[in-house]
Structure formats: C-alpha cells, structure tokens
Design a protein around this motif. Structure first.
Motif, PDB file in Angstrom:
ATOM      1  N   ALA A  40     -12.880  17.747  25.348  1.00 19.89           N
ATOM      2  CA  ALA A  40     -11.584  17.502  25.973  1.00 19.89           C
ATOM      3  C   ALA A  40     -11.518  16.150  26.654  1.00 19.89           C
ATOM      4  O   ALA A  40     -10.433  15.633  26.896  1.00 19.89           O
ATOM      5  CB  ALA A  40     -11.284  18.612  26.987  1.00 19.89           C
ATOM      6  N   ALA A  41     -12.679  15.574  26.979  1.00 20.21           N
ATOM      7  CA  ALA A  41     -12.703  14.289  27.675  1.00 20.21           C
ATOM      8  C   ALA A  41     -13.503  13.278  26.866  1.00 20.21           C
ATOM      9  O   ALA A  41     -14.702  13.459  26.645  1.00 20.21           O
ATOM     10  CB  ALA A  41     -13.302  14.446  29.067  1.00 20.21           C
ATOM     11  N   VAL A  42     -12.829  12.220  26.436  1.00 15.08           N
ATOM     12  CA  VAL A  42     -13.470  11.181  25.626  1.00 15.08           C
ATOM     13  C   VAL A  42     -12.980   9.820  26.103  1.00 15.08           C
ATOM     14  O   VAL A  42     -11.775   9.565  26.124  1.00 15.08           O
ATOM     15  CB  VAL A  42     -13.142  11.343  24.127  1.00 15.08           C
ATOM     16  N   SER A  43     -13.898   8.957  26.491  1.00 13.34           N
ATOM     17  CA  SER A  43     -13.527   7.615  26.933  1.00 13.34           C
ATOM     18  C   SER A  43     -13.509   6.649  25.757  1.00 13.34           C
ATOM     19  O   SER A  43     -14.309   6.787  24.819  1.00 13.34           O
ATOM     20  CB  SER A  43     -14.521   7.096  27.977  1.00 13.34           C
ATOM     21  N   PRO A  44     -12.622   5.650  25.780  1.00  6.82           N
ATOM     22  CA  PRO A  44     -12.692   4.594  24.758  1.00  6.82           C
ATOM     23  C   PRO A  44     -14.067   3.932  24.781  1.00  6.82           C
ATOM     24  O   PRO A  44     -14.643   3.706  25.849  1.00  6.82           O
ATOM     25  CB  PRO A  44     -11.591   3.622  25.190  1.00  6.82           C
ATOM     26  N   GLY A  45     -14.587   3.629  23.611  1.00  8.40           N
ATOM     27  CA  GLY A  45     -15.890   2.976  23.518  1.00  8.40           C
ATOM     28  C   GLY A  45     -17.069   3.905  23.677  1.00  8.40           C
ATOM     29  O   GLY A  45     -18.220   3.451  23.694  1.00  8.40           O
ATOM     30  N   THR A  87     -10.183   0.801  22.261  1.00 10.71           N
ATOM     31  CA  THR A  87      -8.797   1.095  22.611  1.00 10.71           C
ATOM     32  C   THR A  87      -8.553   2.598  22.567  1.00 10.71           C
ATOM     33  O   THR A  87      -9.006   3.283  21.645  1.00 10.71           O
ATOM     34  CB  THR A  87      -7.828   0.389  21.648  1.00 10.71           C
ATOM     35  N   ALA A  88      -7.852   3.125  23.565  1.00 14.42           N
ATOM     36  CA  ALA A  88      -7.553   4.555  23.608  1.00 14.42           C
ATOM     37  C   ALA A  88      -6.737   4.964  22.384  1.00 14.42           C
ATOM     38  O   ALA A  88      -5.876   4.218  21.910  1.00 14.42           O
ATOM     39  CB  ALA A  88      -6.795   4.891  24.890  1.00 14.42           C
ATOM     40  N   GLY A  89      -7.016   6.151  21.877  1.00 17.85           N
ATOM     41  CA  GLY A  89      -6.278   6.652  20.718  1.00 17.85           C
ATOM     42  C   GLY A  89      -7.155   7.487  19.811  1.00 17.85           C
ATOM     43  O   GLY A  89      -8.247   7.916  20.183  1.00 17.85           O
ATOM     44  N   ILE A  90      -6.667   7.736  18.609  1.00 20.44           N
ATOM     45  CA  ILE A  90      -7.370   8.561  17.636  1.00 20.44           C
ATOM     46  C   ILE A  90      -8.489   7.760  16.977  1.00 20.44           C
ATOM     47  O   ILE A  90      -8.288   6.640  16.519  1.00 20.44           O
ATOM     48  CB  ILE A  90      -6.412   9.097  16.548  1.00 20.44           C
ATOM     49  N   ASN A  91      -9.666   8.360  16.941  1.00 20.75           N
ATOM     50  CA  ASN A  91     -10.820   7.781  16.254  1.00 20.75           C
ATOM     51  C   ASN A  91     -11.283   8.759  15.187  1.00 20.75           C
ATOM     52  O   ASN A  91     -11.440   9.961  15.468  1.00 20.75           O
ATOM     53  CB  ASN A  91     -11.970   7.535  17.226  1.00 20.75           C
ATOM     54  N   THR A  92     -11.509   8.257  13.988  1.00 25.50           N
ATOM     55  CA  THR A  92     -11.944   9.117  12.890  1.00 25.50           C
ATOM     56  C   THR A  92     -13.091   8.476  12.126  1.00 25.50           C
ATOM     57  O   THR A  92     -13.066   7.272  11.838  1.00 25.50           O
ATOM     58  CB  THR A  92     -10.787   9.399  11.900  1.00 25.50           C
ATOM     59  N   LYS A 101      -9.985  12.017  20.165  1.00 22.35           N
ATOM     60  CA  LYS A 101      -8.921  11.276  20.827  1.00 22.35           C
ATOM     61  C   LYS A 101      -9.452  10.751  22.149  1.00 22.35           C
ATOM     62  O   LYS A 101      -9.845  11.524  23.024  1.00 22.35           O
ATOM     63  CB  LYS A 101      -7.707  12.168  21.076  1.00 22.35           C
ATOM     64  N   SER A 102      -9.483   9.440  22.297  1.00 19.45           N
ATOM     65  CA  SER A 102     -10.011   8.841  23.525  1.00 19.45           C
ATOM     66  C   SER A 102      -8.877   8.488  24.482  1.00 19.45           C
ATOM     67  O   SER A 102      -7.776   8.122  24.071  1.00 19.45           O
ATOM     68  CB  SER A 102     -10.837   7.596  23.199  1.00 19.45           C
ATOM     69  N   PHE A 103      -9.170   8.617  25.782  1.00 25.60           N
ATOM     70  CA  PHE A 103      -8.203   8.267  26.817  1.00 25.60           C
ATOM     71  C   PHE A 103      -8.964   8.118  28.141  1.00 25.60           C
ATOM     72  O   PHE A 103     -10.160   8.434  28.223  1.00 25.60           O
ATOM     73  CB  PHE A 103      -7.107   9.332  26.945  1.00 25.60           C
ATOM     74  N   ALA A 104      -8.292   7.657  29.173  1.00 26.81           N
ATOM     75  CA  ALA A 104      -8.922   7.465  30.490  1.00 26.81           C
ATOM     76  C   ALA A 104      -9.001   8.807  31.208  1.00 26.81           C
ATOM     77  O   ALA A 104      -8.142   9.142  32.044  1.00 26.81           O
ATOM     78  CB  ALA A 104      -8.141   6.449  31.306  1.00 26.81           C
ATOM     79  N   PRO A 131     -18.477   8.305  47.388  1.00 30.70           N
ATOM     80  CA  PRO A 131     -17.670   8.082  46.182  1.00 30.70           C
ATOM     81  C   PRO A 131     -17.089   9.396  45.656  1.00 30.70           C
ATOM     82  O   PRO A 131     -17.657  10.469  45.863  1.00 30.70           O
ATOM     83  CB  PRO A 131     -18.678   7.494  45.192  1.00 30.70           C
ATOM     84  N   SER A 132     -15.949   9.299  44.973  1.00 31.35           N
ATOM     85  CA  SER A 132     -15.347  10.466  44.329  1.00 31.35           C
ATOM     86  C   SER A 132     -14.558  10.024  43.109  1.00 31.35           C
ATOM     87  O   SER A 132     -14.080   8.887  43.044  1.00 31.35           O
ATOM     88  CB  SER A 132     -14.448  11.238  45.297  1.00 31.35           C
ATOM     89  N   VAL A 133     -14.426  10.933  42.145  1.00 30.36           N
ATOM     90  CA  VAL A 133     -13.693  10.641  40.907  1.00 30.36           C
ATOM     91  C   VAL A 133     -12.764  11.803  40.588  1.00 30.36           C
ATOM     92  O   VAL A 133     -12.958  12.927  41.071  1.00 30.36           O
ATOM     93  CB  VAL A 133     -14.661  10.413  39.725  1.00 30.36           C
ATOM     94  N   LYS A 134     -11.746  11.529  39.768  1.00 32.69           N
ATOM     95  CA  LYS A 134     -10.801  12.562  39.356  1.00 32.69           C
ATOM     96  C   LYS A 134     -10.824  12.705  37.845  1.00 32.69           C
ATOM     97  O   LYS A 134     -10.806  11.706  37.114  1.00 32.69           O
ATOM     98  CB  LYS A 134      -9.389  12.223  39.818  1.00 32.69           C
ATOM     99  N   LEU A 135     -10.819  13.966  37.385  1.00 32.84           N
ATOM    100  CA  LEU A 135     -10.850  14.278  35.956  1.00 32.84           C
ATOM    101  C   LEU A 135      -9.511  14.868  35.545  1.00 32.84           C
ATOM    102  O   LEU A 135      -9.017  15.813  36.181  1.00 32.84           O
ATOM    103  CB  LEU A 135     -11.971  15.283  35.661  1.00 32.84           C
ATOM    104  N   ILE A 136      -8.912  14.317  34.482  1.00 29.30           N
ATOM    105  CA  ILE A 136      -7.654  14.833  33.950  1.00 29.30           C
ATOM    106  C   ILE A 136      -7.800  15.135  32.468  1.00 29.30           C
ATOM    107  O   ILE A 136      -8.744  14.682  31.813  1.00 29.30           O
ATOM    108  CB  ILE A 136      -6.500  13.829  34.153  1.00 29.30           C
ATOM    109  N   ASP A 137      -6.843  15.935  31.929  1.00 30.07           N
ATOM    110  CA  ASP A 137      -6.819  16.182  30.491  1.00 30.07           C
ATOM    111  C   ASP A 137      -5.948  15.130  29.820  1.00 30.07           C
ATOM    112  O   ASP A 137      -5.412  14.223  30.472  1.00 30.07           O
ATOM    113  CB  ASP A 137      -6.362  17.608  30.185  1.00 30.07           C
ATOM    114  N   SER A 138      -5.761  15.260  28.515  1.00 25.88           N
ATOM    115  CA  SER A 138      -5.038  14.231  27.757  1.00 25.88           C
ATOM    116  C   SER A 138      -3.556  14.166  28.098  1.00 25.88           C
ATOM    117  O   SER A 138      -2.878  13.195  27.756  1.00 25.88           O
ATOM    118  CB  SER A 138      -5.206  14.471  26.257  1.00 25.88           C
TER     119      SER A 138
END
Length: 685
Positions: free
Chosen positions: A142-147, A203-208, A234-237, A259-266
């Motif tokens: 569910a979570a994929v970063s660009p690169g 770049t964020a988006g569909i990778n195949t 599918k990559s996104f922030a 430090p703290s971070v936030k996790l979101i879905d697509s």
C-alpha cells in the motif's frame, strides 16, 4: 538442353518422378540441387544415431542431424542430401539437417541422394520445457515511494504438468514508470524461479516491469500462450515529516525535538496501526526502532541521540516500500581512543597507551583494575609496568598477558597464572610470571601459556593434560619450562589446548591437543613435542584460534587448518582461499579470523553469530569477506566475539558483540555492532 525421363522412385516415403537433366541431381522434394553440379556416385548414406537410439528435440527448439555418404569403395564423398521427415506435423527438417520440433510425438528421419536412401532414425518431439510463466510471492504494497527498490521480483516457469522448469531463460524489462532492472536476462533455478532487482522511477505514478520466457537463441518463446507477466506498483509520497527534521546538536547528544512522521494511503487518508521502522546513521540511536502509527497516521521513535560523526546524520523511516529520510547536523569533534596498540580478547579489550601503560575495558576480571566492576571505557590496569605488547587468549573465559619493557611476562584474568603445582588461578591485576628468562613475546592459551625468549627458544607453563607445553610429558608446570627439541622460533601462537611456533626457516611446528586437526600435520593425534605442519609453504605470520591455526605465507596467502566453525569437517593440513586477496597481517579469535591487505582493507571469515566479521550481517563466512567500512586499518585484532582495528592515526574502531562494554560503549547503547565504529572518549565543542 536435352532432358529425358530416367527414373521413378517407388519407396514408401516418396513417390515422385525424378527428372535428370544432364549433369544434375534432382532430389525427392525439398530444395533441388543447382543445374550444372556434378555428383559423385553414392552407394550408401548413414545418419549418425545418438546413443539413446534417436534424436530428441523440445517443441519449438532445434537439433541438427549429421550423415555420411560413401561410394562403392567405402570412401566418404561429398554429396547434397535431401533430408526428410515422415510427418511434418511432428517435426520438419531443412536442407542442412536441422530438425525443428513442431508437436509432441514420434516420426522418422531419413536422407536420400538419387535412389539411395539412408537408414531410418526415430525423432521424438517432447514438451517438457516451459509452458507457463507466473509471478511468485508478489503483492503490491500500500505504500511505495518513488525511486524505491523492491525486494527481488520473481517469476516462476512451469511445464505442462505444473512442475518447475530449471535453466529456462527469462527476460526482464521495465515497461512503465522509468527506473531500471537487473539482470535483463536471468536463468531459472531448480525451483523454476528467475529473479531480478527492480529500481522504480523517480517520478510518482504507475511502474510496471515484465518477465517473459525466452526460447532458442534468446528469442521470445512463441509457443507459450500469454508468455508475459507484469509486476505493477503505484508510487506516491506515502510518508511525510511532521516534526524533528533539520535539527542541530552536538554529536552524541539528544536532539531537542523528538522526530515524527505521518503515513497516508494513495488517496491521502491516514493509515493507523501500521508499524514504522526507524534506522539511524552516523552511530546515532533512537528510543524505539519500531513504532505503530496512531489514529492520525503519526509515529515517533522517541528521542533521537546523535552519533559521533560530525556533520549530516540521518534517520530513515520505512513502511513497506515507502521511506523518508530526516536529517540532523552534528557539531563538535569526537575525541577518539588512540593507544599505541590494541588487543581484543574474551568480552574485553586492552590497549597500550603512548606512555606504555595498559588500559582495558569490558568484562572483569580481564580489565585488571583489581575490581569486579565491568568497564565501558578504557580503564587503567592496576600496574605501573610499561608494556611492549599485550596478547589475549583466543578462548573463553579468557585472560591477557603482556611482555613488559623489562622483558618480563605479566598476566591477568581467568587462569592467568599457575601455582607451583601447575594449577591455574585468576588474577585481578597484572602479575609477573616468575622466571629468570628474558622474553620477547607471549602466547596465552586456555589454561597454559607459552613465551618466546630473547634467544628465540620456546618456554611453556600451566596445564599440560593435552601435552600443550611440548615437553614430551603431560605434567603441568608452575614455571616456564623449555619446549622439547631445541627449536628456535620467531613467533608463537596458542589456542585452547595447542601451541604453534614459526620457525626461522618459515616452517610451522605445532604441539598439544589435535582432536580438530589444529596441529596441521595430517592427523588428529595429540603431539607431546613439536611436529611440522604439512606442506611446502613458507610462512611469515601465524595466529591460533580455539581449535584451528592460520598463517600468512611470505607471498601473503592466508592458509588455515583445524576447525574454524564453518562446518563440521576439520581440515587436517593447510588450506588456502582461492578468491581471497593477499594479506599483510592476520589475527584469529575463538572461531573467526581477520586479515588486512596492503592498503589496510579488512577481511574476516568464520563464525559471525554476533557480528564479529563486521560485514553488516550475522551470516557465517567460509572464506575471507570484506568488512563493511571505508576505514583503512594498520592493525587488527580478533577476539572471542568482537574485533578491533586501528587506523593510521591510531584511532580504534571495534565491532561485534558488546556483552560487557568491550566495544568501548555501554551495553544499553550498543548491545552489538555489525560494522566498525570508533571508540569515542569525549567531544570537543
């Protein structure tokens, strides 16, 4: 040009009218020979038959048949053959004898020249190779970063029955999103699996990425229906910094803001109850390395304490294939521990200061300060003696012995000394061994010790139950006694119950316990006096572990014998490592060995259960493996569960287990380290 009707073929495989044009040879079907060629008289044709009785070819693949034509005298002649298949639906064959498998079954292959027909050979077409390709173990997180770089993507190739196909060729390609993939072609394992490393586009988006089975000549296998499988992400922030990024503090200090971070879905909604892992660089640490997100999708690892590296330090948060890097700047300069020499032992480390005095840290009583308190920083031993060298026993429970500037031997720790009857006892501080001899080197074992006198003679004392004193008896001794044979040595090394000496001529002689072949003489029989290690190698250094011995030849090749813990089979004579570089220094611990190349690169091998090899893993290594560091060392010392090395400026870096502070840091801060870190005494603002 005159033509005439001359011959009619009546064999059961081909009934055609052959037209002979003067000087030409017509063939029964296939490609006709060119007009004007002359042909020698052929009386027989023999197709070479494979040992199994016929040709076998996979559907969609090729195999080439060969044949020999002879004349009436039995001489081989060159003649154009017409190759035939009795059933083109099973296989076809071209003018060169190249058989192409079409469908499963059997058919007959033969060849002709005029009215001469060859022997008939059975051709079997099989379909046991690739029939299907599919993904294996792949699910889009569910979570994929660009690169991002996913774990290896894998495809499985199976046959018609669903069984794995080994040695199939699979092509991998990126078809959307950019990025890269390697290798481009992989061969399947015995389980039918081919793998590749895929780096997503920036770049964020569909990778195949796709995987396709290749056939002969690495061309796409067209006989497999749906011969391609896709991996899509599918990559996104997915992660964003909430607080604690871009802070500044003195090295080894806590940052002001956790430090703290936030996790979101697509779709941008927070994800709750998902574990986030946090990892630091620069030797830093956080209060918790794994934290679950709250209802708002936020997770914090608690306090972030910087490491000892001045400048940029990072904290990397990861969830599935998403990652985010937070930065902090460390100020100040670390003051490194910089002794003249360093020795790693059994859960303790000792060094010789620039003043010649000894300091130790780690587990008592090996610190030698006459207390029972473990030390996490270099602590002066209770002795005013200046040392030329200090050596640790390569086996637990452990002790240290050193040669003083007055050429006396002093020892401390468990089984440090022996009484008049040869019974060993513990010393809480360095105590001198009573002997009139002047010594230049010492080699402590488990409950025995040997030392090299200034005249290069060897002397031993302590337990002798395995003949480790080399005096042709099993009688324990409370004071140094000469090793039998009148040998002269340039160096000594002692293990659990054996001792080895490096002779002046470069040969190695060993004596004592030999159950694990640590004497290297081709046997597992104990020796009560020195026996020569087999082989013609000439050595310049030796080092002993608990149940093995290693040495460096004059050419810098590492050889070991005995049992290094990398398998149950003992090596009874010196064995080298074909893929290892040449070394200039070597040091053995309980069940691992480390060595340095000429440029100071460190390699280690053997047991790695607590990270003592320093390669960032806990994987045992049977051959020299590079330590994961950019540091270059001038010396290295392997202990029981840790290793230390010194750089050119005398700074000490250690790695492995930190049971009692032997890495020069608190156990709470660093219970172990799988890669080298400097020992830091203080920080200068």
């Amino acid at each position: 040009m005159k033509s005439s009707l001359s011959y009619v073929r009546t064999d059961p495989f081909c009934r055609v009218l052959l037209l002979v044009v003067a000087g030409t040879i017509p063939a029964c079907g296939g490609t006709e020979p060119s007009v004007g060629l002359t042909t020698p008289k052929v009386t027989s044709i023999a197709i070479a038959v494979p040992p199994v009785g016929g040709y076998s070819v996979e559907r969609g693949y090729h195999v080439t048949a060969t044949a020999v034509a002879k004349n009436a005298a039995g001489a081989v002649v060159s003649a154009p053959l017409a190759w035939r298949s009795s059933n083109d639906k099973i296989f076809t064959v071209d003018i060169s004898g190249r058989i192409a498998g079409v469908d499963t079954g059997f058919a007959v292959l033969y060849a002709t020249v005029l009215d001469v027909v060859s022997n008939q050979v059975t051709v079997r077409v099989t379909f046991v190779g690739p029939a299907k390709i599919d993904t294996i173990g792949f699910s889009a997180p569910a979570a994929v970063s660009p690169g991002a770089t996913p774990d290896s993507i894998r495809a499985v190739v199976t046959d018609r029955a669903g069984g794995p196909v080994a040695n199939a060729r699979v092509s991998f390609a990126v078809t959307a999103g950019g990025g890269s993939i390697s290798p481009l072609i992989a061969t399947t394992t015995s389980r039918g699996i081919a793998s590749a490393e895929w780096k997503l586009g920036s770049t964020a988006g569909i990778n195949t990425a796709t995987a396709t089975v290749l056939g002969e000549d690495d061309k796409v296998n067209t006989l497999i229906s749906a011969n391609s499988v896709a991996f899509t992400l599918k990559s996104f922030a997915a992660l964003a910094a909430v607080d604690g990024d871009a802070q500044t503090a003195q090295i080894r200090a806590k940052l002001a803001v956790n430090p703290s971070v936030k996790l979101i879905d697509s779709t941008g909604n927070p994800r709750a109850g998902v574990s986030v892992t946090f990892a630091t660089t620069g030797g830093g640490r956080v209060a918790s390395t794994t934290v679950a997100t709250g209802a708002n999708g936020i997770a914090s690892p608690g306090a972030w304490t910087l490491g000892d590296a001045t400048g940029d330090q990072t904290l990397v948060a990861k969830v599935e294939l998403a990652s985010l890097t937070l930065h902090a700047t460390g100020t100040g300069t670390a003051v490194h521990y910089m002794p003249n020499a360093i020795t790693a032992g059994t859960f303790a480390t000792c060094g010789i200061g620039t003043d010649g005095l000894s300091s130790c840290f780690g587990e008592q009583p090996k610190v030698g300060d006459s207390t029972f308190v473990n030390r996490v920083a270099p602590t002066r031993t209770k002795s005013a003696v200046t040392f030329l060298s200090i050596v640790a026993s390569p086996t637990s429970p452990g002790r240290f012995c050193g040669v003083s500037s007055a050429q006396a031997v002093l020892c401390w720790g468990v089984n440090a000394l022996s009484d008049s009857a040869g019974v060993s006892f513990t010393a809480l501080a360095p105590r001198a061994v009573t002997s009139p001899q002047a010594f230049s080197q010492v080699a402590p074992g488990l409950v025995h010790t040997c030392a090299l006198a200034t005249d290069q003679s060897a002397w031993c004392w302590g337990d002798n139950s395995a003949s480790q004193l080399g005096d042709q008896t099993t009688k324990s001794r409370g004071a140094p006694a000469p090793v039998a044979g009148g040998f002269t040595f340039t160096a000594l090394a002692a293990g659990y119950g054996h001792t080895c000496g490096l002779a002046v001529d470069g040969g190695v002689f060993c004596w004592g316990f030999n159950t694990n072949a640590q004497l290297g003489n081709g046997t597992t029989t104990n020796a009560n006096s020195p026996v020569r290690v087999t082989g013609t190698q000439t050595f310049k250094q030796i080092s002993a572990g608990q149940s093995f011995t290693c040495g460096l030849t004059t050419a810098g090749r590492a050889y070991c014998w005995g049992n290094l813990g990398t398998g149950s089979t003992a090596v009874t004579s010196p064995r080298t490592y074909a893929t290892a570089p040449d070394f200039t220094r070597i040091s053995s611990g309980a069940f691992h060995t480390c060595a340095l190349t000429a440029d100071g690169t460190a390699y280690c091998w053997g047991d790695n259960s607590v990270g003592q090899l320093g390669d960032s893993t806990l994987v045992e290594r049977a051959a020299p493996t590079a330590v994961s560091t950019k540091l270059k060392f001038t010396s290295i010392s392997a202990g029981v569960g840790h290793t230390c090395g010194q750089t050119a400026d005398r700074s000490v870096a250690c790695w492995g287990v930190n049971k009692a502070g032997e890495l020069g840091d608190s156990v709470a801060t660093a219970p172990s380290r799988p890669t080298p870190r400097f020992i830091v005494l203080d920080v200068v603002p």
